[in-house]
Design an enzyme around this catalytic site. Structure first.
Site, short mmCIF file in Angstrom:
data_model
loop_
_atom_site.label_atom_id
_atom_site.label_comp_id
_atom_site.label_asym_id
_atom_site.label_seq_id
_atom_site.Cartn_x
_atom_site.Cartn_y
_atom_site.Cartn_z
N ASP A 274 0.83 -1.20 0.00
CA ASP A 274 0.00 0.00 0.00
C ASP A 274 0.87 1.26 0.00
O ASP A 274 2.04 1.22 0.40
CB ASP A 274 -0.90 0.03 1.25
CG ASP A 274 -1.90 -1.12 1.24
OD1 ASP A 274 -2.23 -1.60 0.15
OD2 ASP A 274 -2.34 -1.50 2.34
N1 URA Z 1 -1.28 -6.08 3.67
C1 URA Z 1 -1.78 -4.82 3.73
O1 URA Z 1 -2.82 -4.59 4.32
N2 URA Z 1 -1.09 -3.85 3.12
C2 URA Z 1 0.07 -4.05 2.47
O2 URA Z 1 0.66 -3.10 1.95
C3 URA Z 1 0.58 -5.36 2.42
C4 URA Z 1 -0.12 -6.36 3.03
#
Ligand code: URA
Length: 240
Positions: free
Chosen positions: A101
């Protein structure tokens, strides 16, 4: 699949315009057949010949990046935000393996090797990914057990995970939890915690298989060495 003139141009033997001329003049064969149409799509495995000579495939490159917060995991962004690809000095067209993310930090691989990328993302290979999550609240032992055995997100139970409580901060009312999963569902870690009533305040991915962030500060990257690439390829045969 990519446009034929682009594949020829990228091999370095001709400009895009010259490549188009070569195609129109019947000088280009794909898998043994003369192709006269511009824009014909060819796959990574197609044999492309120009004037009877096979064009060389692009060398494969592999990078391990310590992704900072505020960078998007994509090759391009329509809002002109910085992408993980922008952080790496490389002329070849590389792309990230999987996603982190915008606000997640940590380890991410980038490559132009589609085969390795597929291998790493295929659920059957069960590649472990280790995350460190800082969450709001003091997590209860029963909730740690829940994470371990699987929780329902988007209507489906997550696979068994490894869970370690790293720290509890009673003053600031936060906990730090290490979670090892081998699935790669969308926003999986945040959703796992949400499903049992905890908000993730910070998330970092520390490991993918045997690879970690040793020696890399935020925003720094390095190339994988040939041994590491070989070891990643070997994971597939170990799982069969
Ligand atoms: N899980 C998440 O919620 N975000 C990420 O960036 C990676 C795994």
């Amino acid at each position: 699949m990519e446009r034929l003139q682009k594949v020829i141009a990228r091999s370095g033997i001709a400009s895009r315009r010259k490549a188009e001329e070569l195609i129109l003049n019947g000088k280009v064969k794909v898998d043994g057949k003369v192709i006269l149409e511009l824009g014909t799509k060819v796959s990574e495995n197609s044999k492309v010949e120009v004037n009877g000579v096979l064009i060389s495939k692009e060398d494969k490159v592999y990078y391990l990046l310590n992704k900072p917060r505020g960078v998007i995991t994509s090759t391009k962004d329509e809002h002109n935000r910085k992408t993980v690809v922008d952080l790496i000095e490389e002329d070849k067209r590389i792309y990230p393996v999987g996603r982190l993310d915008y606000d997640t930090t940590g380890i991410i691989l980038l490559t132009n090797d589609g085969e390795l990328s597929n291998l790493l993302m295929h659920p059957k290979n069960e590649i472990d990914k280790v995350y460190i999550a800082k969450i709001k609240g003091i997590i209860l032992p029963k909730d740690l057990m829940q994470l371990k055995s699987g929780v329902i997100i988007d209507g489906r139970k997550t696979k068994k995970a490894r869970v370690k409580l790293k720290k509890i901060d009673k003053i600031n009312n936060t906990s730090i939890v290490e979670l090892t999963i081998h699935e790669g569902r969308n926003h999986q870690v945040k959703k796992m915690f949400e499903s049992i009533g905890y908000e993730v305040l910070k998330l970092k991915r520390e490991k993918i298989a045997f690879l970690d962030l040793s020696g890399l500060k935020s925003g720094e990257y390095r190339k994988l060495n040939p041994k590491e690439v070989k070891k990643l390829y070997a994971i597939e045969s170990e799982k069969q």
